[in-house]
Write an enzyme that holds these catalytic residues in place. Structure first.
Site, PDB file in Angstrom:
ATOM      1  N   ASP A  65       2.063  22.114  -5.171  1.00 58.08           N
ATOM      2  CA  ASP A  65       2.476  22.308  -6.556  1.00 58.08           C
ATOM      3  C   ASP A  65       2.891  23.782  -6.701  1.00 58.08           C
ATOM      4  O   ASP A  65       2.086  24.670  -6.417  1.00 58.08           O
ATOM      5  CB  ASP A  65       1.304  21.988  -7.489  1.00 58.08           C
ATOM      6  N   GLU A  72      -3.671  21.429   7.766  1.00 57.99           N
ATOM      7  CA  GLU A  72      -2.680  21.068   6.764  1.00 57.99           C
ATOM      8  C   GLU A  72      -3.380  21.162   5.414  1.00 57.99           C
ATOM      9  O   GLU A  72      -4.318  20.410   5.141  1.00 57.99           O
ATOM     10  CB  GLU A  72      -2.132  19.655   6.975  1.00 57.99           C
ATOM     11  N   LYS A 109       4.362  28.225 -14.024  1.00 55.63           N
ATOM     12  CA  LYS A 109       3.956  29.051 -15.151  1.00 55.63           C
ATOM     13  C   LYS A 109       3.150  30.263 -14.680  1.00 55.63           C
ATOM     14  O   LYS A 109       2.311  30.162 -13.792  1.00 55.63           O
ATOM     15  CB  LYS A 109       3.124  28.230 -16.139  1.00 55.63           C
ATOM     16  N   ASP A 126      10.054  21.647  -1.626  1.00 54.47           N
ATOM     17  CA  ASP A 126      11.308  21.325  -2.314  1.00 54.47           C
ATOM     18  C   ASP A 126      11.559  22.305  -3.455  1.00 54.47           C
ATOM     19  O   ASP A 126      12.598  22.236  -4.111  1.00 54.47           O
ATOM     20  CB  ASP A 126      11.245  19.912  -2.886  1.00 54.47           C
ATOM     21  N   ASP A 129      -7.783  18.263   1.506  1.00 50.12           N
ATOM     22  CA  ASP A 129      -7.303  17.897   0.175  1.00 50.12           C
ATOM     23  C   ASP A 129      -8.502  17.461  -0.651  1.00 50.12           C
ATOM     24  O   ASP A 129      -9.463  16.921  -0.100  1.00 50.12           O
ATOM     25  CB  ASP A 129      -6.278  16.760   0.257  1.00 50.12           C
TER      26      ASP A 129
END
Length: 226
Positions: A128, A54, A132, A164, A79
């Site tokens: 994220d 993950e 941009k 999302d 992470d």
């Protein structure tokens, strides 16, 4: 003076150092080829079971949730924010889950953490989207990252993207089609449209719950990198 939040982070960092299921190699160690588990994860887990990653695991909801569903696979959450995955690591230890581990490091180093064809599956959960243009290089489904996934994945290995972000969903689908990758399944609203795997619907992250409260659709893609 440290704030309560800062004190909690420091406490979690210290506790992570005592967890047997948490690895915190330095970037220098990894890039210097000194990370001893690369190509030898079967020795770390004590078995030859498939490895599932993950990426950007946050609190580790998918790492822990998937491991509860399948004791015959090994799950690793990655992470850079150790204070976040502290919760998942602690839960795994409290529940005696021997098939769970966490690595605190940058995701761009994964091809130096795992050997060629060593991983069976990858989950990317609510990354994220880096909307941009100048942030394109940081998107976890850009061409550079896809090449890294292809290197560490077994031939039939799959990547799962749950997000999302309609932008991230569309960007990834477009890139995959352009590269000739195999899109196994795609759904732009998993809770409205039927057909998504149970683990997509039944395991929810902290951030996902927040998005659902706001009425945001959750998207999902499963694909193979070619």
């Amino acid at each position: 003076m440290f704030s309560v939040g800062s004190k909690n982070k420091l406490k979690r960092f210290k506790e992570n150092e005592t967890f047997k299921n948490v690895l915190q190699p330095t970037r220098e160690e990894i890039e210097g080829g000194l990370f001893s588990h690369k190509g030898k994860w079967n020795q770390f887990f004590g078995n030859d079971n498939p490895i599932v990653l993950e990426l950007g695991c946050g609190k580790g909801e998918y790492t822990v949730g998937l491991s509860k569903r399948d004791a015959n696979k090994n799950f690793i959450g990655i992470d850079i924010k150790g204070a976040r995955f502290w919760r998942g690591a602690k839960t795994a230890l409290e529940d005696n889950m021997e098939n769970v581990a966490f690595i605190r490091t940058q995701i761009e180093l994964i091809d130096q953490l795992f050997a060629e064809n060593e991983v069976s599956e990858i989950w990317i959960t609510f990354p994220d989207p880096q909307i941009k243009y100048k942030r394109t290089k940081h998107r976890l489904t850009n061409k550079v990252f896809l090449d890294k996934y292809k290197y560490i994945l077994k031939q039939e290995g799959v990547v799962n993207l749950k997000t999302d972000s309609e932008f991230m969903h569309g960007y990834t689908l477009g890139l995959l089609h352009g590269l000739g990758c195999e899109v196994i399944y795609a759904n732009h609203d998993v809770y409205k449209n039927e057909g998504s795997p149970k683990e997509v619907l039944e395991i929810q992250t902290f951030y996902e719950n927040q998005y659902l409260v706001k009425g945001k659709p959750i998207t999902y893609i499963q694909f193979r990198v070619k």
